[in-house]
Design a protein around this motif. Sequence first.
Motif, PDB file in Angstrom:
ATOM      1  N   UNK A  11     -11.246  -8.819 -13.195  1.00  0.00           N
ATOM      2  CA  UNK A  11     -10.993 -10.206 -13.587  1.00  0.00           C
ATOM      3  C   UNK A  11     -11.699 -11.176 -12.637  1.00  0.00           C
ATOM      4  N   UNK A  12     -11.600 -10.916 -11.353  1.00  0.00           N
ATOM      5  CA  UNK A  12     -12.254 -11.762 -10.355  1.00  0.00           C
ATOM      6  C   UNK A  12     -13.772 -11.750 -10.528  1.00  0.00           C
ATOM      7  N   UNK A  13     -14.329 -10.573 -10.749  1.00  0.00           N
ATOM      8  CA  UNK A  13     -15.779 -10.465 -10.944  1.00  0.00           C
ATOM      9  C   UNK A  13     -16.219 -11.193 -12.205  1.00  0.00           C
ATOM     10  N   UNK A  14     -15.457 -11.078 -13.267  1.00  0.00           N
ATOM     11  CA  UNK A  14     -15.802 -11.769 -14.510  1.00  0.00           C
ATOM     12  C   UNK A  14     -15.720 -13.285 -14.336  1.00  0.00           C
ATOM     13  N   UNK A  15     -14.754 -13.737 -13.581  1.00  0.00           N
ATOM     14  CA  UNK A  15     -14.640 -15.169 -13.297  1.00  0.00           C
ATOM     15  C   UNK A  15     -15.844 -15.656 -12.510  1.00  0.00           C
ATOM     16  N   UNK A  16     -16.273 -14.864 -11.524  1.00  0.00           N
ATOM     17  CA  UNK A  16     -17.455 -15.227 -10.743  1.00  0.00           C
ATOM     18  C   UNK A  16     -18.710 -15.258 -11.610  1.00  0.00           C
ATOM     19  N   UNK A  17     -18.812 -14.311 -12.527  1.00  0.00           N
ATOM     20  CA  UNK A  17     -19.954 -14.287 -13.444  1.00  0.00           C
ATOM     21  C   UNK A  17     -19.952 -15.543 -14.309  1.00  0.00           C
ATOM     22  N   UNK A  18     -18.793 -15.897 -14.854  1.00  0.00           N
ATOM     23  CA  UNK A  18     -18.705 -17.091 -15.703  1.00  0.00           C
ATOM     24  C   UNK A  18     -19.060 -18.355 -14.923  1.00  0.00           C
ATOM     25  N   UNK A  19     -18.585 -18.450 -13.703  1.00  0.00           N
ATOM     26  CA  UNK A  19     -18.897 -19.605 -12.865  1.00  0.00           C
ATOM     27  C   UNK A  19     -20.392 -19.688 -12.589  1.00  0.00           C
ATOM     28  N   UNK A  20     -20.994 -18.552 -12.280  1.00  0.00           N
ATOM     29  CA  UNK A  20     -22.440 -18.524 -12.015  1.00  0.00           C
ATOM     30  C   UNK A  20     -23.231 -18.908 -13.259  1.00  0.00           C
ATOM     31  N   UNK A  21     -22.824 -18.408 -14.409  1.00  0.00           N
ATOM     32  CA  UNK A  21     -23.521 -18.757 -15.654  1.00  0.00           C
ATOM     33  C   UNK A  21     -23.406 -20.249 -15.945  1.00  0.00           C
ATOM     34  N   UNK A  45     -28.172 -17.045  -8.026  1.00  0.00           N
ATOM     35  CA  UNK A  45     -27.030 -16.876  -8.922  1.00  0.00           C
ATOM     36  C   UNK A  45     -27.217 -15.649  -9.812  1.00  0.00           C
ATOM     37  N   UNK A  46     -28.442 -15.420 -10.274  1.00  0.00           N
ATOM     38  CA  UNK A  46     -28.712 -14.224 -11.089  1.00  0.00           C
ATOM     39  C   UNK A  46     -28.491 -12.947 -10.286  1.00  0.00           C
ATOM     40  N   UNK A  47     -28.876 -12.970  -9.022  1.00  0.00           N
ATOM     41  CA  UNK A  47     -28.634 -11.820  -8.153  1.00  0.00           C
ATOM     42  C   UNK A  47     -27.135 -11.591  -7.998  1.00  0.00           C
ATOM     43  N   UNK A  48     -26.382 -12.671  -7.807  1.00  0.00           N
ATOM     44  CA  UNK A  48     -24.930 -12.564  -7.667  1.00  0.00           C
ATOM     45  C   UNK A  48     -24.301 -12.003  -8.943  1.00  0.00           C
ATOM     46  N   UNK A  49     -24.812 -12.406 -10.090  1.00  0.00           N
ATOM     47  CA  UNK A  49     -24.312 -11.869 -11.363  1.00  0.00           C
ATOM     48  C   UNK A  49     -24.572 -10.370 -11.423  1.00  0.00           C
ATOM     49  N   UNK A  50     -25.765  -9.951 -11.041  1.00  0.00           N
ATOM     50  CA  UNK A  50     -26.096  -8.521 -11.036  1.00  0.00           C
ATOM     51  C   UNK A  50     -25.173  -7.731 -10.132  1.00  0.00           C
ATOM     52  N   UNK A  51     -24.880  -8.272  -8.959  1.00  0.00           N
ATOM     53  CA  UNK A  51     -23.964  -7.594  -8.030  1.00  0.00           C
ATOM     54  C   UNK A  51     -22.563  -7.516  -8.616  1.00  0.00           C
ATOM     55  N   UNK A  52     -22.141  -8.556  -9.300  1.00  0.00           N
ATOM     56  CA  UNK A  52     -20.810  -8.537  -9.927  1.00  0.00           C
ATOM     57  C   UNK A  52     -20.740  -7.503 -11.043  1.00  0.00           C
ATOM     58  N   UNK A  53     -21.812  -7.387 -11.802  1.00  0.00           N
ATOM     59  CA  UNK A  53     -21.847  -6.372 -12.867  1.00  0.00           C
ATOM     60  C   UNK A  53     -21.761  -4.974 -12.245  1.00  0.00           C
ATOM     61  N   UNK A  54     -22.469  -4.759 -11.143  1.00  0.00           N
ATOM     62  CA  UNK A  54     -22.382  -3.462 -10.452  1.00  0.00           C
ATOM     63  C   UNK A  54     -20.965  -3.200  -9.967  1.00  0.00           C
TER      64      UNK A  54
END
Length: 82
Positions: A8-18, A50-59
């Motif tokens: 949930x936390x990772x998905x929230x971070x992804x949404x914020x970055x997007x 931000x794209x790098x951070x999204x990739x790390x969150x997906x991992x």
Amino acid sequence: MFDAELIRSSLTKIQTALDRILKRSETILTPDDFLMTSSGVERLESICMLLIAIGESVKRIDNATNKTLLPQYPEIDWKGRI
């Protein structure tokens, strides 16, 4: 069992970055808009981070799901081997 809070936390971070990417690229009309001024270059660098951070969150999500997430989407080149 998966760590739902981590996911949930990772998905929230992804949404914020997007959301930030969309906001920061609102005025970009052509690729040159990123390169013609120093503020454009800074904006490009910011979006790349931000794209790098999204990739790390997906991992992180994939690891939290015991590597069962990414294989569900074989049409995506997760390893960047195109």
